[in-house]
Design a protein around this motif. Structure first.
Motif: not given
Length: 718
Positions: A120-130, A425-429
């Motif tokens: 699996a490729p890397p995922t966007l971590s919650a800390d990096a997003f927020f 619309l739903r998104g990255a949050i």
């Protein structure tokens, strides 16, 4: 176009190869040969000894030394190239939203990485997003928030954001728990709190997805601010509810006191973030007051104080979104009044660039993170969630709007209600929140369902909402910039309504707005804005703001097309003909006699009007000083050019209206002679002044009469 696409493919391939190489496990990387000996403890007794290399290396590669910043730059470069290719892709932007294409690019990149690594490729971590990607987007939205529209519709926005979010969270959570009870065989281990937790995150309307779609449609201002404001504050409410239900899950049992304390916590978190943002916004405005000698670092304080307010709120477990939005709205008017024009331009462009890059990275990582090995599928749960999200949002919008329309002057129409309900619309949050759930057996099912809901809302609803807006004929935004006259009349109406509310004793929004404007003008602006930058007049301030908008060329303003750009220049004979026509008409207009009436001679026949001699009037001191009057205009070109030089600054179109003093009326016995002998001496003779009757004298303060003069634009260019 083909060459550009080929170049984009080559650049993408060049960028994907280092990314795939960087994401390859270290065991699979080719090991370099003939490595030089390393520094270390080489002696048997453990003493420190330095080993010298056997030979000097001319070229070497040390990727791990720059791995982290190198990969970040590559991801940003890939996102920027994808955005650039989207805008050069012909008619694709008119059909497919930008967010959809970026997610497709992410899916492609994730598939390539999965094929190379076989994992699996890397995922966007919650800390990096927020902590890194969400703050720039929210700061840009808050800084460029239309303040007047937002505060006029603040009650409706809070009505949708707070009560509407609670309606969706409770409705979706309880309904999903009913579905789990019906499907005991596959979903029996999902508790009520887990369903409420999932309902809190799936009800989050993403402002990133909403902005990316609604900015391309140019809907009317009221609809845009309702959808955008609701999505912006909806995130703060959903994050607070998510953390509340997460705390309930970690408790051994939940009592009524815990529910009451949870409600108090929601209020404290929201108001706490509001006050933190207000504090940092005022401090940022006060700091910008003292940047006159260091204008270079003035834009830096905008970003530092905004980000500091977000981090402080997160540190105190308050609402960071509320904090950064409040900070941006608070400091905008004071900071822009203190900094220079170049600093304002730097702030605006840097905010737009920063938010655009963050938005692009979020959508690309959404596509990349979709390629996972952790998916779990359940038809009842996934389909029920998708259907319940649409049903509960639609019913919530209809019921809440039916109540709020009874209190609004401008009612929300049924078409606008449909777009509000369809634009959820739903998104990255919600995608980032679902990965923060503590491990339990059905966490992978929650992740799969969240991805399906995001892809459905972004692709299906995002691609069909624009045709629906055109089909329903929803009112669009006024593309022209407001004029000074419109702003003045708008403020006049505001003051009038505030006065009416004050007289009748009703404390409405205009009353409180007027009180805040007085407090702002009397205290805040004097304390937070430098004295040399304070506008003496509100009209002057409005004019300066409109001038700044016109100079920086807002994207919302239409391009002004000069209709004369495609017309041919006038020929010399045409210009002479126009000059003769205008001169003859002006001469006839100025020689027209208007009889003077009094209360004793109101009714006169036409014969007496023709034979009646004109009355001479006394000229005031202001009228004796005359410019080049156009009353007796010769046919020559020199006199025409001489009159044109009177007011050269007003030549803004083919014809301009200039003011010249009213000429002295002459005797009817020689009208033609006076027209041929040239201009009349403005100083009247003493004998003529004696003939003026005191009854017919005009007061000294009488304003001069306006007359028309025509100036050709082509002659001005010559």
């Amino acid at each position: 176009m083909a060459a550009l696409r080929t170049l984009s493919l080559l650049l993408s391939a060049c960028l994907l190869w280092p990314i795939c190489l960087a994401l390859t496990p270290p065991a699979q990387l080719p090991q370099p040969r003939n490595l030089p000996p390393m520094l270390g403890f080489n002696s048997s007794d453990g003493s420190l000894s330095v080993d010298l290399p056997m030979a000097l290396r001319v070229f070497s590669v040390d990727y791990h030394h720059v791995q982290a910043p190198f990969e970040i730059v590559l991801w940003i470069m890939l996102a920027s190239l994808a955005k650039l290719g989207f805008h050069w892709s012909g008619r694709v932007p008119a059909v497919v939203p930008e967010s959809c294409l970026l997610i497709m690019v992410g899916l492609l990149v994730g598939g390539v990485i999965y094929g190379v690594r076989h994992s699996a490729p890397p995922t966007l971590s919650a800390d990096a997003f927020f902590l890194f990607l969400l703050p720039p987007i929210v700061l840009d939205a808050g800084y460029f928030l239309p303040g007047r529209l937002f505060f006029e519709n603040l009650g409706t926005i809070l009505w949708y954001a707070v009560l509407g979010t609670l309606w969706n969270v409770l409705g979706i959570g309880l309904s999903l728990y009913g579905v789990c009870l019906l499907a005991q065989s596959s979903l029996g281990d999902v508790s009520l709190l887990h369903c409420l937790l999932f309902g809190s995150l799936i009800a989050a309307v993403d402002p990133v997805a909403v902005l990316s779609v609604f900015q391309e449609m140019h809907v009317n201002e009221q609809l845009h601010i309702l959808v955008f404001g609701e999505s912006l504050l909806n995130d703060a409410v959903t994050v607070v509810l998510y953390k509340l239900f997460e705390s309930f899950l970690r408790l051994p049992s939940v009592s009524g006191v815990d529910v009451l304390l949870g409600g108090c916590r929601v209020v404290v978190v929201g108001l706490g973030g509001l006050f933190v943002g207000l504090f940092f916004g005022l401090v940022a405005a006060l700091t910008s007051r003292f940047t006159s000698r260091a204008q270079v670092i003035a834009p830096l304080f905008v970003f530092l104080y905004s980000y500091l307010s977000y981090l402080t709120s997160e540190m105190l477990h308050l609402s960071g979104i509320m904090a950064i939005v409040t900070c941006a709205v608070t400091m905008k008017q004071y900071v822009e009044a203190n900094v220079s024009e170049r600093s304002k331009t730097s702030i605006q462009y840097f905010l737009k660039m920063w938010s655009s890059v963050s938005e692009t990275l979020i959508f690309i990582f959404l596509g990349v993170s979709t390629i996972q090995d952790v998916h779990m599928w359940s038809w009842p749960f996934v389909c029920s969630t998708l259907l319940l999200c649409l049903v509960w949002r639609a019913t919530g919008v209809l019921l809440l709007t039916a109540v709020v329309n009874k209190l609004r002057r401008n009612a929300v129409t049924f078409r606008d209600q449909f777009i509000i309900a369809y634009g959820g619309l739903r998104g990255a949050i919600c995608f980032s929140l679902v990965f923060l759930i503590d491990d339990f057996p059905k966490k992978r099912l929650f992740i799969t369902t969240t991805i399906v809901v995001i892809l459905f809302t972004v692709f299906v609803q995002g691609m069909t909402i624009k045709p629906l807006v055109e089909l329903l004929d929803v009112k669009r935004k006024k593309r022209a910039l407001p004029t000074v006259s419109e702003e003045i009349h708008s403020r006049l109406i505001d003051h009038l309504l505030a006065g009416i509310e004050d007289v009748v004793g009703y404390w409405g929004q205009h009353y409180w707005k007027d009180k805040f404007e007085q407090f702002n003008r009397k205290y805040l602006r004097r304390f937070l804005i430098r004295e040399d930058h304070q506008a003496r007049s509100s009209i002057l301030r409005v004019y300066q703001e409109l001038e700044r908008r016109e100079q920086r060329g807002d994207e919302e303003a239409p391009r002004v097309v000069d209709p004369r750009s495609h017309s041919r220049p006038l020929l010399p004979e045409e210009m002479d003909s126009i000059r003769r026509i205008l001169s003859r008409n002006l001469q006839n207009f100025n020689n027209k006699q208007t009889p003077a009436y009094s209360r004793h001679t109101l009714h006169q026949d036409a014969t007496t009007e023709r034979t009646r001699k004109p009355l001479y009037r006394h000229q005031s001191l202001g009228e004796r000083y005359t410019y080049n009057t156009i009353t007796h205009w010769p046919q020559g070109e020199d006199e025409f050019n001489g009159s044109r030089r009177v007011r050269p600054g007003l030549n803004r179109s083919h014809t301009v209206c200039s003011t010249s003093p009213r000429p002295v009326l002459q005797d009817l016995s020689a009208p033609a002679a006076s027209a041929q002998t040239g201009p009349v001496d403005p100083k009247p003779s003493a004998a003529r002044e004696d003939q003026i009757s005191p009854h017919h004298q005009v007061p000294v303060g009488r304003a001069p009469k306006k007359q028309l003069s025509f100036v050709l634009e082509n002659e001005k260019q010559q």
